[in-house]
Each structure stands twice: as structure tokens, then as C-alpha cells.
Design a protein around this motif. Structure first.
Motif, mmCIF file in Angstrom:
data_model
loop_
_atom_site.group_PDB
_atom_site.id
_atom_site.type_symbol
_atom_site.label_atom_id
_atom_site.label_comp_id
_atom_site.label_asym_id
_atom_site.label_seq_id
_atom_site.Cartn_x
_atom_site.Cartn_y
_atom_site.Cartn_z
ATOM 1 N N LYS A 41 -9.034 -27.190 -19.796
ATOM 2 C CA LYS A 41 -9.486 -25.329 -19.489
ATOM 3 C C LYS A 41 -9.699 -25.371 -21.244
ATOM 4 N N LYS A 42 -8.363 -25.835 -22.088
ATOM 5 C CA LYS A 42 -8.717 -25.466 -23.135
ATOM 6 C C LYS A 42 -10.113 -25.152 -24.058
ATOM 7 N N ARG A 43 -10.105 -27.365 -23.696
ATOM 8 C CA ARG A 43 -11.535 -28.133 -24.086
ATOM 9 C C ARG A 43 -12.520 -26.751 -24.102
ATOM 10 N N ALA A 44 -12.816 -26.510 -22.382
ATOM 11 C CA ALA A 44 -14.512 -25.210 -22.253
ATOM 12 C C ALA A 44 -14.130 -24.450 -22.960
ATOM 13 N N ARG A 45 -13.181 -23.571 -23.158
ATOM 14 C CA ARG A 45 -12.947 -22.587 -23.686
ATOM 15 C C ARG A 45 -13.729 -22.784 -25.563
ATOM 16 N N GLN A 46 -13.217 -24.291 -26.192
ATOM 17 C CA GLN A 46 -13.368 -24.842 -27.289
ATOM 18 C C GLN A 46 -15.221 -24.383 -26.646
ATOM 19 N N ASN A 47 -15.430 -25.495 -26.146
ATOM 20 C CA ASN A 47 -16.609 -25.539 -26.230
ATOM 21 C C ASN A 47 -17.951 -24.540 -25.917
ATOM 22 N N GLU A 48 -17.311 -23.127 -25.746
ATOM 23 C CA GLU A 48 -17.882 -22.415 -25.332
ATOM 24 C C GLU A 48 -18.608 -21.312 -26.604
ATOM 25 N N LYS A 49 -17.568 -20.864 -27.138
ATOM 26 C CA LYS A 49 -17.499 -21.161 -28.685
ATOM 27 C C LYS A 49 -17.796 -21.497 -29.251
ATOM 28 N N ARG A 50 -18.338 -23.070 -29.335
ATOM 29 C CA ARG A 50 -18.725 -22.805 -30.638
ATOM 30 C C ARG A 50 -19.618 -23.181 -30.724
ATOM 31 N N PHE A 51 -20.297 -23.620 -28.818
ATOM 32 C CA PHE A 51 -22.004 -23.341 -28.632
ATOM 33 C C PHE A 51 -22.765 -22.211 -29.284
ATOM 34 N N ALA A 52 -21.374 -21.140 -28.788
ATOM 35 C CA ALA A 52 -22.019 -19.430 -29.554
ATOM 36 C C ALA A 52 -22.598 -19.323 -30.145
ATOM 37 N N VAL A 53 -21.163 -20.825 -31.416
ATOM 38 C CA VAL A 53 -21.297 -20.191 -32.705
ATOM 39 C C VAL A 53 -22.929 -21.296 -33.265
ATOM 40 N N ASN A 54 -23.111 -22.132 -32.862
ATOM 41 C CA ASN A 54 -23.508 -23.425 -33.347
ATOM 42 C C ASN A 54 -25.795 -22.356 -32.788
ATOM 43 N N LYS A 55 -25.495 -21.723 -31.637
ATOM 44 C CA LYS A 55 -26.696 -20.786 -31.425
ATOM 45 C C LYS A 55 -27.311 -19.655 -31.975
ATOM 46 N N ALA A 56 -26.243 -19.160 -32.725
ATOM 47 C CA ALA A 56 -26.455 -18.151 -33.630
ATOM 48 C C ALA A 56 -27.523 -18.317 -34.908
ATOM 49 N N ARG A 57 -26.958 -19.841 -35.550
ATOM 50 C CA ARG A 57 -26.788 -20.116 -36.657
ATOM 51 C C ARG A 57 -28.158 -21.198 -36.356
ATOM 52 N N ARG A 58 -29.190 -21.920 -35.245
ATOM 53 C CA ARG A 58 -29.851 -21.919 -34.670
ATOM 54 C C ARG A 58 -30.846 -21.113 -35.119
ATOM 55 N N SER A 59 -29.900 -20.119 -34.386
ATOM 56 C CA SER A 59 -31.759 -18.764 -34.707
ATOM 57 C C SER A 59 -31.970 -18.159 -35.685
ATOM 58 N N ARG A 60 -31.010 -17.742 -36.656
ATOM 59 C CA ARG A 60 -30.928 -17.746 -37.898
ATOM 60 C C ARG A 60 -31.693 -18.178 -38.250
ATOM 61 N N ILE A 61 -32.119 -19.862 -38.310
ATOM 62 C CA ILE A 61 -32.879 -20.460 -39.358
ATOM 63 C C ILE A 61 -34.099 -20.852 -38.600
ATOM 64 N N ARG A 62 -33.943 -20.551 -37.621
ATOM 65 C CA ARG A 62 -35.198 -21.300 -37.082
ATOM 66 C C ARG A 62 -36.366 -19.439 -37.719
ATOM 67 N N THR A 63 -35.320 -18.123 -37.682
ATOM 68 C CA THR A 63 -35.809 -17.228 -38.028
ATOM 69 C C THR A 63 -35.695 -17.103 -39.787
ATOM 70 N N PHE A 64 -35.402 -18.025 -40.346
ATOM 71 C CA PHE A 64 -36.111 -17.687 -41.072
ATOM 72 C C PHE A 64 -37.570 -19.110 -41.489
ATOM 73 N N LEU A 65 -37.491 -20.706 -41.213
ATOM 74 C CA LEU A 65 -38.307 -21.315 -40.909
ATOM 75 C C LEU A 65 -39.879 -19.946 -40.257
ATOM 76 N N ARG A 66 -39.851 -19.716 -39.416
ATOM 77 C CA ARG A 66 -40.591 -18.794 -38.848
ATOM 78 C C ARG A 66 -41.697 -17.985 -39.789
ATOM 79 N N LYS A 67 -40.494 -16.915 -41.124
ATOM 80 C CA LYS A 67 -41.021 -16.119 -41.780
ATOM 81 C C LYS A 67 -41.462 -16.828 -42.910
ATOM 82 N N ALA A 68 -40.997 -18.252 -43.409
ATOM 83 C CA ALA A 68 -41.562 -19.379 -44.178
ATOM 84 C C ALA A 68 -43.192 -19.646 -43.665
ATOM 85 N N GLU A 69 -43.376 -19.877 -42.434
ATOM 86 C CA GLU A 69 -44.128 -20.348 -41.253
ATOM 87 C C GLU A 69 -45.517 -19.270 -41.767
#
Length: 87
Positions: free
Chosen positions: A8-36
Motif C-alpha cells: 500500500k505504501k509503495r502504491a502511494r509512493q508510486n502515485e506521488k512519483r508519477f505526478a512529479v515526473n509527469k509535471a517535469r516531463r510536461s515542463r520539459i516538453r513546453t521548453f522544447l515546443r518553444k524552441a521548435e
């Protein structure tokens, strides 16, 4: 479904990590799109500036484990080559 407390704890941790990584990926994609978009506009100065701004974001994604090192290097290399070709 997770049954043990550890699972159960691992599932909670995975959800948090997924949200953080998703936000990071989105931010990076925004910078890449601006460059494109800057490259597509044909303005070499703006394109170079956008790529310079995207570079540290991509590498931060590498250190945080969102992207593989070679993937980020390849993206940066290709963007830089396209900016160079504008001249």
C-alpha cells in the motif's frame, strides 16, 4: 490491489512519483515546443535563446530520472544543428 502495508505504501509512493515526473516531463516538453516554434519562425537569435533555455531543463530531467542521458543529448544536438542551419 495492494494488500500488505508495504504494498500500500509503495502504491502511494508510486502515485506521488508519477505526478512529479509527469509535471517535469510536461515542463520539459513546453521548453522544447518553444524552441521548435522559434526555429520554425526563422529568427536565429530567438531560436538560439530558446535552445539555450531548453538545454538545462532537459539535463535536469536526466538527473531526476525522467529522461535517459543519451535521449537528452540527442534532442539538444538536433535542436542545436537546426539553429545552426538557420544562419
Amino acid at each position: 490491489m495492494a494488500n500488505s502495508p508495504q504494498a500500500k505504501k509503495r502504491a502511494r509512493q508510486n502515485e506521488k512519483r508519477f505526478a512529479v515526473n509527469k509535471a517535469r516531463r510536461s515542463r520539459i516538453r513546453t521548453f522544447l515546443r518553444k524552441a521548435e516554434e522559434a526555429i520554425a519562425s526563422g529568427d536565429k537569435d530567438a531560436a538560439a535563446e530558446a535552445v539555450r533555455a531548453a538545454q538545462p531543463e532537459l539535463m535536469r530531467g536526466v538527473t531526476k530520472g525522467v529522461y535517459h542521458k543519451n535521449t537528452a543529448s540527442r534532442k539538444i544536438s538536433r535542436l542545436t544543428a537546426r539553429v545552426k542551419a538557420l544562419g
